[in-house]
Motif scaffolding. Structure first.
Motif, PDB file in Angstrom:
ATOM      1  N   ALA A 104       0.803  -1.222   0.000  1.00 50.58           N
ATOM      2  CA  ALA A 104       0.000   0.000   0.000  1.00 50.58           C
ATOM      3  C   ALA A 104       0.836   1.271   0.000  1.00 50.58           C
ATOM      4  O   ALA A 104       0.279   2.363   0.048  1.00 50.58           O
ATOM      5  N   GLY A 105       2.149   1.160  -0.071  1.00 48.15           N
ATOM      6  CA  GLY A 105       2.981   2.355  -0.014  1.00 48.15           C
ATOM      7  C   GLY A 105       4.220   2.253  -0.862  1.00 48.15           C
ATOM      8  O   GLY A 105       4.307   2.803  -1.959  1.00 48.15           O
ATOM      9  N   LEU A 106       5.208   1.517  -0.376  1.00 41.96           N
ATOM     10  CA  LEU A 106       6.502   1.464  -1.050  1.00 41.96           C
ATOM     11  C   LEU A 106       6.395   0.903  -2.469  1.00 41.96           C
ATOM     12  O   LEU A 106       6.952   1.469  -3.414  1.00 41.96           O
ATOM     13  N   LEU A 107       5.701  -0.220  -2.628  1.00 44.94           N
ATOM     14  CA  LEU A 107       5.596  -0.830  -3.961  1.00 44.94           C
ATOM     15  C   LEU A 107       4.884   0.076  -4.958  1.00 44.94           C
ATOM     16  O   LEU A 107       5.396   0.285  -6.071  1.00 44.94           O
ATOM     17  N   LEU A 162      14.736  -4.837   3.742  1.00 46.98           N
ATOM     18  CA  LEU A 162      14.306  -3.820   4.695  1.00 46.98           C
ATOM     19  C   LEU A 162      14.166  -4.442   6.070  1.00 46.98           C
ATOM     20  O   LEU A 162      13.714  -5.584   6.201  1.00 46.98           O
ATOM     21  N   ALA A 163      14.532  -3.689   7.093  1.00 43.92           N
ATOM     22  CA  ALA A 163      14.309  -4.090   8.482  1.00 43.92           C
ATOM     23  C   ALA A 163      13.800  -2.876   9.244  1.00 43.92           C
ATOM     24  O   ALA A 163      14.445  -1.820   9.234  1.00 43.92           O
ATOM     25  N   ARG A 288      14.602  -0.504  -4.534  1.00 46.42           N
ATOM     26  CA  ARG A 288      15.716  -0.166  -3.636  1.00 46.42           C
ATOM     27  C   ARG A 288      15.769   1.336  -3.358  1.00 46.42           C
ATOM     28  O   ARG A 288      16.040   1.760  -2.222  1.00 46.42           O
ATOM     29  N   ALA A 289      15.517   2.142  -4.393  1.00 43.29           N
ATOM     30  CA  ALA A 289      15.544   3.597  -4.211  1.00 43.29           C
ATOM     31  C   ALA A 289      14.450   4.042  -3.243  1.00 43.29           C
ATOM     32  O   ALA A 289      14.684   4.900  -2.370  1.00 43.29           O
ATOM     33  N   LEU A 294      12.889   5.747   2.239  1.00 46.28           N
ATOM     34  CA  LEU A 294      12.124   5.478   3.458  1.00 46.28           C
ATOM     35  C   LEU A 294      13.043   5.443   4.668  1.00 46.28           C
ATOM     36  O   LEU A 294      12.744   6.019   5.726  1.00 46.28           O
ATOM     37  N   ARG A 295      14.192   4.814   4.536  1.00 47.65           N
ATOM     38  CA  ARG A 295      15.121   4.713   5.662  1.00 47.65           C
ATOM     39  C   ARG A 295      15.752   6.062   5.993  1.00 47.65           C
ATOM     40  O   ARG A 295      16.078   6.328   7.157  1.00 47.65           O
ATOM     41  N   ASP A 296      15.912   6.932   4.971  1.00 45.51           N
ATOM     42  CA  ASP A 296      16.536   8.235   5.193  1.00 45.51           C
ATOM     43  C   ASP A 296      15.558   9.281   5.715  1.00 45.51           C
ATOM     44  O   ASP A 296      15.975  10.363   6.140  1.00 45.51           O
TER      45      ASP A 296
END
Length: 298
Positions: A104-107, A162-163, A288-289, A294-296
Motif C-alpha cells: 500500500a505504499g513502497l511498492l 528492509l528491516a 531499492r531507491a 524510506l530509511r533516510d
C-alpha cells in the motif's frame, strides 16, 4: 517450399507498379525479376500478372494470391515487432508478489517511478500469503517477491531488503500513550491483540518471556491493519509493523516504540537459474531507491 525471396519480389512488383520499376528500386536487373515471377507462376500453376501491359496489372488469381501473401507477411511483421519489444522491454507482463505491509505504499511508489520510464508495460501485483510468494517465485510464476525471510529455500535468489523495528499500537488517550517507549512490563496486565503464528509473533512472545511476563492475548488477527482496527475499538494493544500502521491515519490510535527492539525483516527475491530481465532489474532498482528514501526519512 516456396522461396521467400520470390515472394519478396512479387510484393515489390505490386508495390512499385511494374517489374522494371521494382528492379530499379531494388538495384537488380529487370530480367531477373521477370524470370523470378515466371518461376513463381509456374510453381503456382496460374498467371500472376496480365501480360502486355507496362504496369503490373495483377490477374484475379494474382490479386487473391497477393491478399494471402500480405496476410502471411502481416504475421511476420508482428513477429518482428514482438522481437523488438522483447529486446527493448522484456518478455511480457511483469509479475510482483508482495506482502501487505509494502503493497500500500513502497511498492506503488516504485511502480509509479518505474512506469514513467516504461510506459505501456503491464504490471500484475499479487498480495498472497508468504508461503505462496515463496512458492510462486521459486516456480517462476512471479518475477519479484517481497516477503518475510525463510531459511533454506531452493530455487530462489534472495537479498536483504528492509528491516524496521516493531511499534506498539495503543488507543488514542490510553494511559500508556504518553510514554516515550513501551516495554513488556508496561503491558503485563493489558489485553493484547496477537498476530498469526510465525516468526514475528514468536519473537513478541519471547520478549515477554524474557521479562518474566505471560502476555494476556485477547484476540488474534493476521495483518497489521486488522490488529490496529481492533486497537482503535479499545479491544487491546498490539505490537505491529510500523509501515502499514503509519498509513492508517484515520484510526484513533497512537504508535510508540517498543523495547526490546523487534526487527521486522523483508527480503527481495527472484527465481534462481536465470537472471532478471531488464524491466525486472529496473523495477528492482526503483524498489531499492524507495527503500533507501524510506530509511533516510526523518
Amino acid at each position: 517450399m516456396m522461396n521467400p525471396a520470390h515472394l519478396d519480389l512479387f510484393r515489390a512488383v505490386l508495390r512499385y507498379g511494374g517489374m522494371t520499376r521494382a528492379a530499379a528500386a531494388l538495384g537488380i536487373g529487370q530480367p531477373h525479376v521477370s524470370r523470378t515471377i515466371a518461376g513463381l507462376e509456374a510453381e503456382l500453376g496460374f498467371a500472376l500478372f496480365v501480360r502486355g501491359h507496362g504496369a503490373a496489372l495483377p490477374t484475379r488469381e494474382g490479386e487473391a494470391f497477393a491478399r494471402e501473401v500480405e496476410r502471411s507477411y502481416a504475421g511476420l511483421d508482428l513477429l518482428r515487432e514482438a522481437g523488438h519489444r522483447i529486446r527493448d522491454l522484456g518478455t511480457g507482463p511483469l509479475r510482483v508478489a508482495c506482502q501487505p505491509s509494502l503493497a500500500a505504499g513502497l511498492l506503488p511508489r516504485a511502480i509509479r517511478a518505474w512506469s514513467a520510464d516504461n510506459p505501456g508495460i503491464h504490471v500484475a501485483v499479487h498480495v498472497p500469503g508468504p508461503e505462496t510468494i515463496w512458492s510462486w517465485t521459486a516456480s517462476g510464476q512471479c518475477d519479484i517477491g517481497l516477503v518475510r525471510p525463510q531459511p533454506d529455500r531452493d530455487g530462489i535468489v534472495s537479498e536483504p531488503f528492509l528491516a524496521m523495528d516493531a511499534v506498539c499500537a495503543l488507543p488514542r488517550g490510553h494511559v500508556l500513550a504518553g510514554r516515550a517507549t513501551i516495554t513488556p512490563a508496561d503491558l503485563a496486565d493489558a489485553p493484547l491483540i496477537a498476530g498469526a503464528r510465525g516468526l514475528f509473533q514468536d519473537r513478541v512472545e519471547a520478549a515477554f518471556a524474557g521479562a518474566g511476563i505471560t502476555p494476556r492475548i485477547a484476540f488474534t488477527a493476521q495483518y497489521t491493519a486488522a490488529r490496529c482496527a481492533l486497537v482503535a475499538e479499545g479491544l487491546g494493544i498490539a505490537i505491529v509493523d510500523p509501515l502499514p500502521a503509519r498509513i492508517l491515519v484515520g484510526l484513533p490510535i497512537v504508535l510508540r516504540p517498543f523495547r526490546p527492539r523487534l526487527p521486522i525483516e523483508t527480503v527481495m527475491i527472484h527465481p534462481a537459474g536465470r537472471p532478471p530481465g531488464r524491466i525486472t532489474e529496473r523495477l528492482m532498482d526503483h524498489l531499492r531507491a524507495q527503500r533507501d528514501a524510506l530509511r533516510d526519512a526523518p
